[in-house]
Design an enzyme around this catalytic site. Structure first.
Site, PDB file in Angstrom:
ATOM      1  N   THR A 172      -7.015   8.321  -8.484  1.00  0.00           N
ATOM      2  CA  THR A 172      -7.086   7.792  -7.120  1.00  0.00           C
ATOM      3  C   THR A 172      -6.804   8.930  -6.156  1.00  0.00           C
ATOM      4  O   THR A 172      -6.020   9.822  -6.451  1.00  0.00           O
ATOM      5  CB  THR A 172      -6.044   6.687  -6.864  1.00  0.00           C
ATOM      6  OG1 THR A 172      -4.764   7.254  -7.098  1.00  0.00           O
ATOM      7  CG2 THR A 172      -6.257   5.503  -7.765  1.00  0.00           C
ATOM      8  N   GLU A 321      -9.276   1.506  -8.830  1.00  0.00           N
ATOM      9  CA  GLU A 321      -8.716   0.608  -9.845  1.00  0.00           C
ATOM     10  C   GLU A 321      -9.644  -0.558 -10.162  1.00  0.00           C
ATOM     11  O   GLU A 321      -9.446  -1.256 -11.159  1.00  0.00           O
ATOM     12  CB  GLU A 321      -7.369   0.034  -9.352  1.00  0.00           C
ATOM     13  CG  GLU A 321      -6.249   1.049  -9.219  1.00  0.00           C
ATOM     14  CD  GLU A 321      -6.236   1.767  -7.860  1.00  0.00           C
ATOM     15  OE1 GLU A 321      -7.306   1.795  -7.196  1.00  0.00           O
ATOM     16  OE2 GLU A 321      -5.189   2.294  -7.470  1.00  0.00           O
ATOM     17  N   LYS A 431       4.147  -3.042  12.114  1.00  0.00           N
ATOM     18  CA  LYS A 431       5.002  -4.226  12.214  1.00  0.00           C
ATOM     19  C   LYS A 431       5.759  -4.170  13.523  1.00  0.00           C
ATOM     20  O   LYS A 431       6.677  -3.382  13.687  1.00  0.00           O
ATOM     21  CB  LYS A 431       5.944  -4.297  11.011  1.00  0.00           C
ATOM     22  CG  LYS A 431       6.208  -5.704  10.617  1.00  0.00           C
ATOM     23  CD  LYS A 431       6.574  -5.842   9.166  1.00  0.00           C
ATOM     24  CE  LYS A 431       6.502  -7.322   8.806  1.00  0.00           C
ATOM     25  NZ  LYS A 431       7.061  -7.607   7.530  1.00  0.00           N
ATOM     26  N   TRP A 436       2.657  -8.627  12.224  1.00  0.00           N
ATOM     27  CA  TRP A 436       1.746  -7.583  11.771  1.00  0.00           C
ATOM     28  C   TRP A 436       0.626  -7.360  12.778  1.00  0.00           C
ATOM     29  O   TRP A 436       0.027  -8.307  13.287  1.00  0.00           O
ATOM     30  CB  TRP A 436       1.123  -7.961  10.427  1.00  0.00           C
ATOM     31  CG  TRP A 436       2.038  -7.694   9.271  1.00  0.00           C
ATOM     32  CD1 TRP A 436       3.199  -6.987   9.293  1.00  0.00           C
ATOM     33  CD2 TRP A 436       1.853  -8.135   7.922  1.00  0.00           C
ATOM     34  NE1 TRP A 436       3.755  -6.956   8.040  1.00  0.00           N
ATOM     35  CE2 TRP A 436       2.947  -7.646   7.176  1.00  0.00           C
ATOM     36  CE3 TRP A 436       0.878  -8.867   7.277  1.00  0.00           C
ATOM     37  CZ2 TRP A 436       3.088  -7.876   5.817  1.00  0.00           C
ATOM     38  CZ3 TRP A 436       1.012  -9.102   5.922  1.00  0.00           C
ATOM     39  CH2 TRP A 436       2.108  -8.611   5.194  1.00  0.00           C
TER      40      TRP A 436
HETATM   41  P1  AMP Z   1     -10.194   4.504  -3.310  1.00  0.00           P
HETATM   42  O1  AMP Z   1      -9.550   4.092  -4.574  1.00  0.00           O
HETATM   43  O2  AMP Z   1      -9.955   5.914  -2.938  1.00  0.00           O
HETATM   44  O3  AMP Z   1     -11.633   4.137  -3.254  1.00  0.00           O
HETATM   45  O4  AMP Z   1      -9.479   3.663  -2.134  1.00  0.00           O
HETATM   46  C1  AMP Z   1      -9.450   2.263  -2.142  1.00  0.00           C
HETATM   47  C2  AMP Z   1      -8.965   1.771  -0.805  1.00  0.00           C
HETATM   48  O5  AMP Z   1      -9.923   2.050   0.209  1.00  0.00           O
HETATM   49  C3  AMP Z   1      -8.782   0.270  -0.729  1.00  0.00           C
HETATM   50  O6  AMP Z   1      -7.561  -0.152  -1.276  1.00  0.00           O
HETATM   51  C4  AMP Z   1      -8.875   0.016   0.761  1.00  0.00           C
HETATM   52  O7  AMP Z   1      -7.643   0.287   1.407  1.00  0.00           O
HETATM   53  C5  AMP Z   1      -9.885   1.042   1.210  1.00  0.00           C
HETATM   54  N1  AMP Z   1     -11.208   0.421   1.334  1.00  0.00           N
HETATM   55  C6  AMP Z   1     -12.243   0.493   0.484  1.00  0.00           C
HETATM   56  N2  AMP Z   1     -13.319  -0.170   0.969  1.00  0.00           N
HETATM   57  C7  AMP Z   1     -12.952  -0.697   2.158  1.00  0.00           C
HETATM   58  C8  AMP Z   1     -13.594  -1.499   3.158  1.00  0.00           C
HETATM   59  N3  AMP Z   1     -14.851  -1.883   3.045  1.00  0.00           N
HETATM   60  N4  AMP Z   1     -12.871  -1.847   4.237  1.00  0.00           N
HETATM   61  C9  AMP Z   1     -11.587  -1.466   4.385  1.00  0.00           C
HETATM   62  N5  AMP Z   1     -10.930  -0.706   3.496  1.00  0.00           N
HETATM   63  C10 AMP Z   1     -11.594  -0.323   2.392  1.00  0.00           C
END
Ligand code: AMP
Length: 533
Positions: A172, A321, A431, A436
């Site tokens: 990640t 994940e 917050k 929120w």
């Molecule tokens: P990654 O594992 O680097 O792809 O990051 C995943 C995170 O990206 C998620 O937990 C979200 O916080 C954010 N994310 C992915 N797609 C979206 C979306 N369409 N809108 C808002 N946040 C997103």
């Protein structure tokens, strides 16, 4: 046979075989480092992927050994996507935008034994190679070709793997803490591929008739699975190589007749800006849809593509994940015939879960939130392509609940029709006085202002309210906006206490290795800010 049905293991050799057998003439095109196009067929690809599998076997690796890639999006990388797992090894895509210290840590933690690296990335590799245990290095367009030349594709045999064998791994790109690795199994990869291919009611119509260009890097959660999906359904693939600037991408779309593409919003903002400036320069009549994900797609951007350029935006949400695609947004049911504004609202949400994926959100009291469009809670997800744990990171086991859900760390609401709306990362939500405030909602609204190119909203400490929102904005070239003007612009759509207390203007918002706003850096840059109310 012990069950009711055949014991047919879901493994990647099935996809490789299908691609070469049924779509041998379909093309894979790559923009090469010298900017020319390289084109070959699925048949050529299949042969070389099998050659790679055979050659890797010849290195004397043990089953399950990690084979890393440090590469842009190109056909050799696609060969690695299949050749490595089809030989029983684990494809580990290294993110070339990370710092060499992180790359050294990740390659060691994963136990990488081999790396396939682009020639242009050798200087990066040099900076962390001594910290890894990698024994074999193959350079694309160089020693990688020698490796393949020494192997006969006909010697390839399906290793008949158990479907729970690891096929690939990704780390990640978390903005805090050490990177965490996720191992994908053959089964989860095949099911994710099917889920993605079947998600047509949600707007993702990838079929054999399409030409797909993944802008999303192949080191970002397996390019969201699209390389596998295109191979399985027989769609033409176009890889942009190292050229991700809007101009070259638009050239690629035009010259290769791209019909579908996918990437993060920052890329699409750049492309939209260029198209708005020179709308007649490219003939994009082939291009119909773009999947936008990785961070929230601003509603104004979706509207811009639809209304000014006639392109469909499909909004998706997922995480490393979750393999990663977990939801996609399109208008179903009554929304199909709804008016333009309603449809835009729908696409601005993150959508409905893909088949076999389940979602819920849990509030601070441990209760599942109602689907009322208002209540917020932490989004949890489960399904056959959701990881059951991080690789060799037992201290993170509490990210999974006892009843089998993964706690995403995203704060979400649900529309009454079940569409999920991501409001924030739990680390980023503001917050204020116990309530929120969604930084994402404010950002999207600000980016709809004609003078604002990018906006990130962060929490700043406040004596009375604990935290208050600060808006950090980048103006469009040649434009400017005053805080009062922005406040007035937001006011009609938000409760008063949501409105940012201050607005600062910067040249650029720092981004993560996969192009998301790096809010940790912004919080360091603005530990406090002028608070006026
Ligand atoms: P990654 O594992 O680097 O792809 O990051 C995943 C995170 O990206 C998620 O937990 C979200 O916080 C954010 N994310 C992915 N797609 C979206 C979306 N369409 N809108 C808002 N946040 C997103």
């Amino acid at each position: 046979m012990k069950g009711l049905m055949m014991d047919f293991q879901l493994t990647l050799p099935t996809i490789l075989k299908r691609a070469e057998t049924y779509f041998p003439h379909q093309e894979i095109v790559t923009r090469m480092p010298d900017r020319s196009f390289h084109t070959y067929t699925f048949a050529d690809f299949g042969k070389r992927a099998r050659q790679l599998a055979v050659a890797l076997k010849g290195l004397g690796l043990a089953p399950g050994d990690r084979v890393a890639t440090l590469c842009w999006n190109h056909y050799q990388h696609l060969e690695a996507y299949l050749g490595i797992p089809c030989a029983g090894y684990v494809l580990h895509t290294l993110n070339l935008r990370l710092h060499p210290n992180d790359l050294g840590y990740i390659a060691t933690h994963a136990g990488d034994k081999v790396v396939i690296v682009d020639r242009s990335l050798l200087p990066l590799w040099e900076q962390f190679k001594d910290r890894t245990e990698i024994e074999h290095v193959f350079v694309v367009e160089d020693s990688y070709e020698e490796l393949l030349a020494g192997a006969n594709a006909d010697d390839y045999e399906d290793p008949r793997l158990d479907e729970d064998t690891a096929a690939a791994m990704c780390y990640t790109s978390g903005t805090t803490g050490m990177p965490k690795g996720v191992l994908y199994s053959h089964r989860s990869t095949v099911l994710h591929t099917l889920g993605e291919a079947l998600a047509s009611p949600l707007g993702l119509h990838v079929t054999e008739k399409e030409t797909f260009l993944p802008v999303v890097p192949m080191f970002h959660a397996n390019a969201w699975g699209y390389p596998y999906t295109c191979l399985m359904v027989g769609a033409k693939l176009v890889f942009p190589g190292p050229f991700l600037d809007p101009e070259t991408l638009l050239d690629d779309f035009e010259q290769q007749g791209v019909t579908i593409t996918a990437g993060v919003p920052t890329i699409w903002m750049g492309i939209l800006g260029m198209l708005d400036k020179e709308p007649a320069r490219w003939d994009l009549s082939s291009l119909h849809s773009m999947l936008v994900g990785g961070s929230a797609a601003p509603r104004a951007m979706i509207a811009g593509f639809r209304q000014r350029h006639g392109k469909t935006v499909v909004h998706g949400w997922g995480m490393t994940e979750t393999s990663p695609l977990a939801t996609a947004s399109d208008y179903v049911g009554e929304f199909r015939t709804a008016d333009e504004e309603t449809q835009l609202d729908v696409v601005a949400m993150q959508g409905l879960p893909l088949p076999l994926v389940e979602l819920r959100a849990i509030d601070d009291d441990g209760n599942e939130i109602a689907w009322d469009g208002e209540a917020m809670g932490e989004l949890q997800v489960r399904g056959p392509w959701v990881a059951a744990g991080y690789y060799d990171t037992p201290e993170q086991a509490d990210r999974w609940t006892d009843d089998g859900w993964f706690k995403t760390g995203d704060i979400a609401s649900f529309h009454p029709k079940g569409y999920v709306m991501i409001k924030d990362r739990s680390k980023d939500v503001i917050k204020s006085g116990g309530e929120w405030i969604s930084s994402v909602d404010l950002e999207n609204a600000l980016m709809a202002h004609p003078c604002i190119a990018e906006a990130a909203v962060i929490a700043i400490p406040h004596e009375k309210w604990d935290e208050r929102p600060l808006a950090v904005c980048v103006c469009r070239e040649g434009e400017s906006a005053s805080p009062d003007e922005l406040r007035e612009f937001l006011a009609p759509n938000f409760a008063k206490f949501w409105l940012p207390d201050a607005y600062v203007f910067v040249d650029e918002i720092p981004k993560t290795a996969v192009g998301k706003f790096r809010k940790t850096a912004l919080r360091e840059q603005f530990p406090t800010a002028p608070v006026t109310s």
